[in-house]
Write a protein that holds these residues in place. Sequence first.
Motif, PDB file in Angstrom:
ATOM      1  N   ALA A  17      71.480 -37.184  60.780  1.00  0.00           N
ATOM      2  CA  ALA A  17      70.249 -36.538  60.313  1.00  0.00           C
ATOM      3  C   ALA A  17      68.996 -37.091  60.970  1.00  0.00           C
ATOM      4  O   ALA A  17      68.009 -37.396  60.310  1.00  0.00           O
ATOM      5  CB  ALA A  17      70.136 -36.610  58.781  1.00  0.00           C
ATOM      6  N   PHE A  71      65.702 -36.414  62.742  1.00  0.00           N
ATOM      7  CA  PHE A  71      64.860 -35.213  62.695  1.00  0.00           C
ATOM      8  C   PHE A  71      64.445 -34.811  64.110  1.00  0.00           C
ATOM      9  O   PHE A  71      63.783 -35.586  64.806  1.00  0.00           O
ATOM     10  CB  PHE A  71      63.621 -35.475  61.839  1.00  0.00           C
ATOM     11  CG  PHE A  71      63.960 -35.833  60.424  1.00  0.00           C
ATOM     12  CD1 PHE A  71      64.366 -34.858  59.516  1.00  0.00           C
ATOM     13  CD2 PHE A  71      63.898 -37.148  59.997  1.00  0.00           C
ATOM     14  CE1 PHE A  71      64.695 -35.190  58.224  1.00  0.00           C
ATOM     15  CE2 PHE A  71      64.224 -37.491  58.694  1.00  0.00           C
ATOM     16  CZ  PHE A  71      64.627 -36.504  57.808  1.00  0.00           C
ATOM     17  N   PRO A  72      64.821 -33.609  64.540  1.00  0.00           N
ATOM     18  CA  PRO A  72      64.535 -33.213  65.924  1.00  0.00           C
ATOM     19  C   PRO A  72      63.044 -33.059  66.217  1.00  0.00           C
ATOM     20  O   PRO A  72      62.630 -33.234  67.362  1.00  0.00           O
ATOM     21  CB  PRO A  72      65.264 -31.874  66.078  1.00  0.00           C
ATOM     22  CG  PRO A  72      65.579 -31.408  64.703  1.00  0.00           C
ATOM     23  CD  PRO A  72      65.630 -32.618  63.828  1.00  0.00           C
ATOM     24  N   SER A  73      62.236 -32.748  65.220  1.00  0.00           N
ATOM     25  CA  SER A  73      60.803 -32.558  65.477  1.00  0.00           C
ATOM     26  C   SER A  73      60.036 -33.874  65.538  1.00  0.00           C
ATOM     27  O   SER A  73      58.838 -33.866  65.760  1.00  0.00           O
ATOM     28  CB  SER A  73      60.165 -31.698  64.379  1.00  0.00           C
ATOM     29  OG  SER A  73      60.900 -30.545  64.169  1.00  0.00           O
ATOM     30  N   LEU A  74      60.720 -34.982  65.283  1.00  0.00           N
ATOM     31  CA  LEU A  74      60.026 -36.264  65.212  1.00  0.00           C
ATOM     32  C   LEU A  74      60.439 -37.151  66.389  1.00  0.00           C
ATOM     33  O   LEU A  74      61.578 -37.086  66.854  1.00  0.00           O
ATOM     34  CB  LEU A  74      60.374 -36.989  63.905  1.00  0.00           C
ATOM     35  CG  LEU A  74      59.515 -36.695  62.682  1.00  0.00           C
ATOM     36  CD1 LEU A  74      59.519 -35.223  62.338  1.00  0.00           C
ATOM     37  CD2 LEU A  74      59.972 -37.505  61.488  1.00  0.00           C
ATOM     38  N   GLU A 131      58.685 -42.070  64.931  1.00  0.00           N
ATOM     39  CA  GLU A 131      58.393 -41.360  63.685  1.00  0.00           C
ATOM     40  C   GLU A 131      59.628 -41.291  62.787  1.00  0.00           C
ATOM     41  O   GLU A 131      59.523 -41.403  61.558  1.00  0.00           O
ATOM     42  CB  GLU A 131      57.897 -39.940  63.989  1.00  0.00           C
ATOM     43  CG  GLU A 131      56.459 -39.894  64.492  1.00  0.00           C
ATOM     44  CD  GLU A 131      56.027 -38.500  64.901  1.00  0.00           C
ATOM     45  OE1 GLU A 131      54.838 -38.201  64.782  1.00  0.00           O
ATOM     46  OE2 GLU A 131      56.882 -37.703  65.344  1.00  0.00           O
ATOM     47  N   LEU A 143      59.647 -42.844  59.029  1.00  0.00           N
ATOM     48  CA  LEU A 143      59.572 -41.787  58.016  1.00  0.00           C
ATOM     49  C   LEU A 143      59.911 -42.239  56.592  1.00  0.00           C
ATOM     50  O   LEU A 143      59.151 -41.975  55.665  1.00  0.00           O
ATOM     51  CB  LEU A 143      60.458 -40.591  58.405  1.00  0.00           C
ATOM     52  CG  LEU A 143      60.373 -39.485  57.363  1.00  0.00           C
ATOM     53  CD1 LEU A 143      59.160 -38.604  57.606  1.00  0.00           C
ATOM     54  CD2 LEU A 143      61.631 -38.657  57.313  1.00  0.00           C
TER      55      LEU A 143
END
Lengths: 230, 291
Positions: free
Chosen positions: A86, A88-91, A95, A99
Amino acid sequence: MLDIADLDAWYGESHVLHGLNMQVPDGKVVSLLGRNGAGKTTTMRTIMGLMGKVRGRLSYEGTDLLKLRPDQVARKGIALCPEDRAIFPSLSVHENLMLPPIIAQGGMSVEHIYELFPNIKERSSSRGTQLSGGEQQMLAIARILRTGAKFLLLDEPTEGLAPVIVQQISRTLAEIKEMGYTILLVEQNAHFVQGIADIHYLIENGHIVDRLEAGEFEKNIAKVDKLLGL
Amino acid sequence: MDFNLNLILGQMVLGLVNGAFYAILSLGLSIIFGLLGVINFAHGVFFMLGAFAAYMLSEVFGIGYWPALILVPLMIGALGVVVEVTLIRSLYKLDHLYGLLLTLGLAFAIEGLIRIVFGPQGLPYSIPDSLRGAINLGFMFLPYYRAWVVIAGIILCLSVWLVIERTPLGAKLRAATDNPQMVQAFGINVPVMLTLTYAAGVALAGIGGVMAAPIMSVDPAMGTNIVIVVFAVVVIGGMGSIFGSILTGLALGLLEGFTKAVFAEASSTVIFVVMVIVLIARPRGLFGKMA
């Protein structure tokens, strides 16, 4: 201590856990071994409050976890490193690392994490999903060490990784164990858990079929191999 | 058709004013859709309510434009919290279509209510004194207020974009858009995040409404009128892309202005023509990530 008794859990209509019983004492590494579909991941998700329909008892340090939302479970100091990692691809990597909010004092500092996982430091500005599988796994573990959580749920951290990476993760877990973390380690890799777990639970068809102390593991290895289908 | 460069440039600058509103509105829609999965058809109504709130603040309390720019988004955001908690929250587990239907119905209901209370005619809202007058750009006289709308609109949109892309708060939003369950498992209260995101999205529409009040007619239909175009903008830009929605909003405002100068009859349809072409050539939109 995490205490699970007579735990049942469902995915929609499908009944996955059937009266699961297990205990994870503080400061111990406990492995949960079983084949695909035996209910290992479901056990993790149930602890984390991510399953819709559950029944039975699930308490952590006296608190009934079944009444809590996932974010409230996390605030009790329990953190999940899921099977799919998991990330996060946008981070960015950094980040992703930053998170999870700090939920208690005593988490690892970012410097310490970068010391443990130098690769993550080098790649800190990359997108999380540009990392290799092994690096993603390390990031997924690193991410929950920062938060001050003392109870780690690690879901098949060695799955699909090269032996050299598995060794590195094994060393990391040994180090984390030394620091006093409690770990529930879901695995299909008996060899990997043998060196690190204090207690082994064998799971099949949604319930525990055996419990082995670290000392008994070697002489029961045939039974373990049979359970894992090796 | 005769081409007059000054006219074209002038209309494009004015088009940019509309573009700023398109950008502000489609930005909010994009943020809401990205995290909540709800196509917020009530977005135009919040824009309209923003303008009415500015009007009421001025009429009833004598509160002017500048304080309204701060107060109105807070009021509209608070209303957004109420709407999300009482209505929208129950839709997350259902198909997107239900969100669309609910928010569309809500838009009709609120617009009807405002029409009953204030009547269908436009209400006056004056330009703040400090922004009266115009600047000579050589090819046109640009009213200061319109220049302000363009500049403030762009700054507002870029600030929101920066917050989303460059801050820890924005990282939480992006992560929750990727995988809300995992974000919640890390101890972040995702339901509260959804509420605040909806509130922030409609508050943006509320700011847009205040900015529009001095130059558009403050009437109950103003939201519906603009939101139809904004949905075309969102379709062209692609649902869920933050930067794409800002850029597309401004670009289509420019295009609309340009068309007004060269072929005025098509100016209200040109955006929909572009929408059809984009839908045929690239169904997920120019910047869209999802199908």
